[in-house]
Design a protein around this motif. Structure first.
Motif, short mmCIF file in Angstrom:
data_model
loop_
_atom_site.label_atom_id
_atom_site.label_comp_id
_atom_site.label_asym_id
_atom_site.label_seq_id
_atom_site.Cartn_x
_atom_site.Cartn_y
_atom_site.Cartn_z
N THR A 40 0.82 -1.22 0.00
CA THR A 40 0.00 0.00 0.00
C THR A 40 0.85 1.26 0.00
O THR A 40 0.34 2.36 0.20
CB THR A 40 -0.96 0.04 1.22
N ASP A 41 2.14 1.11 -0.22
CA ASP A 41 3.03 2.28 -0.21
C ASP A 41 3.02 2.92 -1.61
O ASP A 41 4.01 2.87 -2.34
CB ASP A 41 4.44 1.87 0.21
N ILE A 42 1.88 3.50 -1.94
CA ILE A 42 1.71 4.08 -3.27
C ILE A 42 2.73 5.20 -3.47
O ILE A 42 2.85 6.09 -2.64
CB ILE A 42 0.27 4.62 -3.44
N GLY A 43 3.47 5.15 -4.57
CA GLY A 43 4.50 6.16 -4.84
C GLY A 43 5.88 5.75 -4.38
O GLY A 43 6.87 6.27 -4.88
N LEU A 44 5.96 4.87 -3.42
CA LEU A 44 7.27 4.42 -2.93
C LEU A 44 7.25 2.91 -2.72
O LEU A 44 7.63 2.41 -1.67
CB LEU A 44 7.64 5.11 -1.61
N HIS A 127 -2.18 9.78 5.31
CA HIS A 127 -3.22 9.16 4.49
C HIS A 127 -2.90 7.69 4.16
O HIS A 127 -3.77 6.82 4.26
CB HIS A 127 -3.35 9.98 3.19
N GLY A 128 -1.67 7.43 3.79
CA GLY A 128 -1.26 6.08 3.42
C GLY A 128 -1.45 5.10 4.57
O GLY A 128 -1.86 3.95 4.36
N SER B 38 14.71 11.58 2.08
CA SER B 38 15.15 10.24 1.63
C SER B 38 14.07 9.43 0.94
O SER B 38 14.39 8.47 0.25
CB SER B 38 15.62 9.42 2.83
N GLY B 39 12.81 9.73 1.15
CA GLY B 39 11.75 8.86 0.67
C GLY B 39 11.55 7.73 1.65
O GLY B 39 10.60 7.71 2.43
N LYS B 40 12.46 6.79 1.65
CA LYS B 40 12.37 5.65 2.55
C LYS B 40 12.66 6.09 3.98
O LYS B 40 13.52 6.92 4.21
CB LYS B 40 13.38 4.60 2.12
N PRO B 150 9.95 14.13 7.28
CA PRO B 150 9.39 12.80 7.59
C PRO B 150 9.60 11.84 6.42
O PRO B 150 9.87 12.26 5.29
CB PRO B 150 7.90 13.08 7.80
N ALA B 151 9.46 10.54 6.69
CA ALA B 151 9.53 9.53 5.63
C ALA B 151 8.33 9.70 4.70
O ALA B 151 7.32 10.29 5.07
CB ALA B 151 9.52 8.13 6.24
N GLY B 152 8.48 9.18 3.50
CA GLY B 152 7.36 9.21 2.56
C GLY B 152 7.38 10.44 1.68
O GLY B 152 8.33 11.23 1.69
N ILE B 153 6.32 10.56 0.87
CA ILE B 153 6.24 11.69 -0.06
C ILE B 153 4.85 12.31 0.01
O ILE B 153 4.32 12.81 -0.96
CB ILE B 153 6.57 11.25 -1.51
N GLU B 154 4.27 12.27 1.21
CA GLU B 154 2.94 12.83 1.39
C GLU B 154 3.05 14.31 1.79
O GLU B 154 4.07 14.95 1.58
CB GLU B 154 2.17 11.99 2.41
N LEU B 155 2.01 14.81 2.45
CA LEU B 155 1.97 16.22 2.82
C LEU B 155 3.17 16.61 3.71
O LEU B 155 3.74 17.69 3.55
CB LEU B 155 0.65 16.53 3.55
#
Lengths: 263, 295
Positions: A40-44, A127-128, B38-40, B150-155
Motif C-alpha cells: 500500500t506504499d503508493i508512490g514508494l 493518508h497512506g 530520503s523517501g524511505k 518525515p519519511a514518505g512523499i505525502e503532505l
C-alpha cells in the motif's frame, strides 16, 4: 471462510515492515496457506523488489480500484510458491489516489479467496497509513529496540487501539550482545513500554540486506538462520504455543571456534 | 514571501547593471535552509540532521534544526533534549508563543538550537505557506536551517521541502532505499542540485559483493557526493543516549560528520569519504589471520 486481514505497520520507517511482510507471507505459503501480499506504499513501492517480481508488474492496486483492470489480472503469482500472490502499489501516483472505503472493499474482495491478506503499510501516520489500516482487521506492529522506533510504535499502537484493531509486536533487528552490554533495550522492556503481546523477536542479520537486494525472501533459504525464526512466527500467528526465540549470542570464542573449524 | 517581493528580486537578477547601483534595502543576509530527505524511512535522516547540525555548530555556525515530522517526532530524542521541549513548531505557526520561546538551546553547544515537532497533532495541521513563512523567519536568525523531513512523499514531505533552497538526500546501500531516493529527487524542484550522503555503508560487505558500493548507488542517483557514513552500532547507542557522535572529537563517525559539515560550508578540501576502518581490519579478522592465515 474469509481470510485474516493483517496490516504490518510501525510508524517509523526502515524498521522492517516490507521485509517482515515478505518473509511472513513466504513462511505461511510454505505451510500451504493461500496468501496475498498487498503493497500500500503508493508512490514508494518496494515489496515487489523484496519479492523479486518488479519486472512482472502489469497492473497495480490503483488501477484495480479505478476499475482499469480485473483484480485477478493485477495479482502477480510468486514463482516459488503457487499459493502466494502479490498486489503491487502504483509507483507514479500518490496516496490520495485511493480512499479508506475503497481499500476496505478491495481487501474484503481479496479475503474471499485467500487464507491471509497481509498489508504492507507505508511509514508515517498520514493518508497512506489510514488507507492501509482501513483494510485490516488485525495488526502486526514492527519495531526495533531503539527509543525513536518505540516512540513511533507507541503512537501507532494508540491509533490502532482507537480503531479497536487487535495487535501483536514483532521486535526486529535485536542485537543480543548489545542488550547484554546494556546498550540496547531488552525484549521485555519493549513489550512493557508498548503494553502489547510479542509475536516474534528477530535478530539483526546481515543476510537481510543481501537477500533484499536479490529479491529472494530469506525464508526460502534454509541456510539463513532467520528462515527458521520467520517459520516460528508463522506458527505462532496460527495459534501454536511456541516460546519466543532465544537470542542468546554465542561468545566471541565460540564464534572464533566455528570460524576456525569452517576455515 | 509575497509575490511582489519575489518579482522584484528577479528584476534585479536580470538587470545586474541597474541592480548594482541600487543599494539592497538593508537586507539581512538570510541563512541557508537545507531539507534532509530520503523517501524511505529509517535510513538515517534524523541522525544525519542531528550530527551535521552539531558539526556545523562546532565550526562556529549558528544552526537551528527543525523537526518537520509532526506526530512522529524524534529529533529531540536523538539530541537528548526531549525533556526540554515545552513548545513546538505548531505553537509558533498558530501564534501561541513567540519563536524565541519555542527554540530549545542545545546542552552542549550555544550555537545549536532545536525547534521540535508537535507530537499529538497531524501533518495536515500545517500547510506549505505557513511552513515557508516559518523557515524564512528562521533564516533571518540562523546561518543554517536544517529541516528533518518525515519519511514518505505525502503532505509532511511537501511541507518540509517548502521552505528549503537545498536538499541533502540520505540513502543506504540497498535497492529499496535507492529506488525511493530516486523518486524523491524527481519530486524536488528542477533547479535544485541535491547532494548525496550514503549512510550505513559496510565496507566489508561491499568487498564481499553483498552490499552495493557508493559507486553502485550513485550510478543510479547521479548526485554530487557529500559524504559517506559507515554502519556502526555506536549510532544506536548514541541515539538511545541522545548524544550525537559529531560532538565527540574522538569518534570516527564524528569525523565523517565533521567532514560533511566542512563541505557544506564550502571547504572543498574536506573529503567525502573519511577512512573509517582501522588498518588491518577488526578484531575477528586479526584473530583469524593469526590462527589460520586467513585475512
Amino acid at each position: 471462510m474469509s481470510a485474516r486481514r493483517i496490516v504490518v505497520t510501525s510508524g517509523k520507517g526502515g524498521v522492517g515492515k516490507t521485509t517482515t511482510t515478505a518473509n511472513l507471507g513466504a513462511a505461511l505459503a510454505k505451510k500451504g496457506r493461500r496468501v496475498v501480499l498487498v503493497d500500500t506504499d503508493i508512490g514508494l513501492r518496494n515489496l515487489d523488489l523484496v519479492m523479486g517480481v518488479e519486472k512482472r508488474i502489469v497492473f497495480d492496486l490503483v488501477e484495480v480500484v479505478e476499475g482499469r483492470c480485473q483484480l485477478r489480472q493485477a495479482l502477480i503469482r510468486d514463482k516459488r510458491f503457487e499459493s502466494l500472490k502479490i498486489l503491487a502499489a502504483a509507483q507514479t501516483r500518490d496516496k490520495t489516489a485511493v480512499s479508506e472505503e475503497q481499500m476496505d472493499k478491495l481487501m474484503g474482495e481479496l479475503a474471499k479467496s485467500n487464507d491471509y491478506v497481509i498489508i504492507d503499510c507505508p511509514a508515517g501516520i498520514e493518508h497512506g497509513f489510514r488507507n492501509a489500516v482501513a483494510g485490516a482487521r488485525e495488526a502486526i506492529v514492527v519495531t526495533t529496540p531503539e527509543v525513536s522506533a518505540i516512540r513511533d510504535a507507541d503512537r501507532v499502537v494508540g491509533k490502532l487501539r482507537e480503531r479497536e484493531i487487535p495487535l501483536q509486536l514483532i521486535i526486529n533487528r535485536v542485537r543480543p550482545e548489545m542488550v547484554k552490554a546494556g546498550e540496547m533495550m531488552s525484549i521485555e522492556d519493549v513489550g512493557e513500554i508498548l503494553g502489547a503481546d510479542i509475536l516474534g523477536v528477530i535478530p539483526d542479520d546481515e543476510g537481510v540486506i543481501d537477500t533484499t537486494n536479490r529479491g529472494e525472501p530469506l525464508v526460502l533459504d534454509q541456510t539463513q538462520k532467520l528462515a527458521a525464526i520467520y517459520g516460528r512466527i508463522a506458527r505462532r500467528l496460527e495459534g501454536e504455543d511456541l516460546p519466543l526465540t532465544d537470542l542468546d549470542p554465542p561468545s566471541v570464542f565460540s564464534k572464533f571456534f566455528t570460524m576456525w573449524k569452517a576455515g | 514571501m509575497n509575490v511582489e517581493g519575489t518579482d522584484l528580486m528577479h528584476a534585479f537578477e536580470e538587470a545586474p547593471l541597474e541592480a548594482a547601483s541600487v543599494e539592497a534595502p538593508a537586507a539581512v543576509a538570510l541563512g541557508r535552509a537545507i531539507v534532509i530527505t530520503s523517501g524511505k524511512g529509517g535510513v538515517g535522516k534524523t541522525t544525519t540532521t542531528a550530527n551535521v547540525g552539531a558539526a556545523l555548530a562546532a565550526l562556529g555556525k549558528r544552526v537551528v534544526l527543525v523537526d518537520a515530522d509532526i506526530g512522529l517526532r524524534n529529533l529531540d530524542l536523538v539530541l537528548g533534549l526531549e525533556n526540554r521541549v515545552r513548545y513546538h513548531l505548531l505553537d509558533v505557526i498558530e501564534g501561541n508563543v513567540e519563536l524565541d520561546e519555542a527554540l530549545i538551546r542545545d546542552k552542549r553547544s550555544a550555537n545549536l538550537y532545536l525547534l521540535a515537532a508537535a507530537q499529538a497533532r497531524e501533518k495536515e495541521d500545517v500547510d506549505v505557506d505557513e511552513m515557508q513563512r516559518l523557515i524564512e523567519q528562521l533564516r533571518e536568525r540562523f546561518e543554517y536551517v536544517l529541516i528533518d523531513c518525515p519519511a514518505g512523499i505525502e503532505l509532511g514531505f511537501r511541507n518540509a521541502v517548502a521552505g528549503a533552497q537545498h536538499a541533502i538526500i540520505v540513502c543506504t546501500p540497498e535497492v529499496s532505499a535507492v529506488r525511493d531516493a530516486d523518486r524523491v529527487v524527481g519530486l524536488l524542484p528542477n533547479d535544485w542540485s541535491p547532494e548525496l550522503i550514503v549512510n550505513r555503508l559496510r565496507p566489508a560487505l561491499v568487498r564481499k559483493g553483498k552490499m552495493l558500493s557508493v559507486d553502485d548507488v550513485n550510478a543510479i542517483l547521479r548526485l554530487p557526493l557529500l559524504g559517506v557514513i559507515p554502519d556502526e552500532p555506536a549510532v544506536i547507542v548514541a541515539t538511545n543516549k541522545g548524544e550525537p557522535p559529531a560532538f565527540d572529537p574522538n569518534s570516527r563517525l564524528g569525523a565523517a560528520y565533521r567532514a560533511i559539515a566542512a563541505r557544506i560550508t564550502g571547504d572543498e578540501t574536506a573529503p567525502a569519504e573519511v577512512p573509517t576502518e582501522p588498518e588491518g581490519g577488526g578484531f575477528l579478522s586479526k584473530l583469524g589471520a593469526l590462527f589460520g592465515g586467513r585475512s
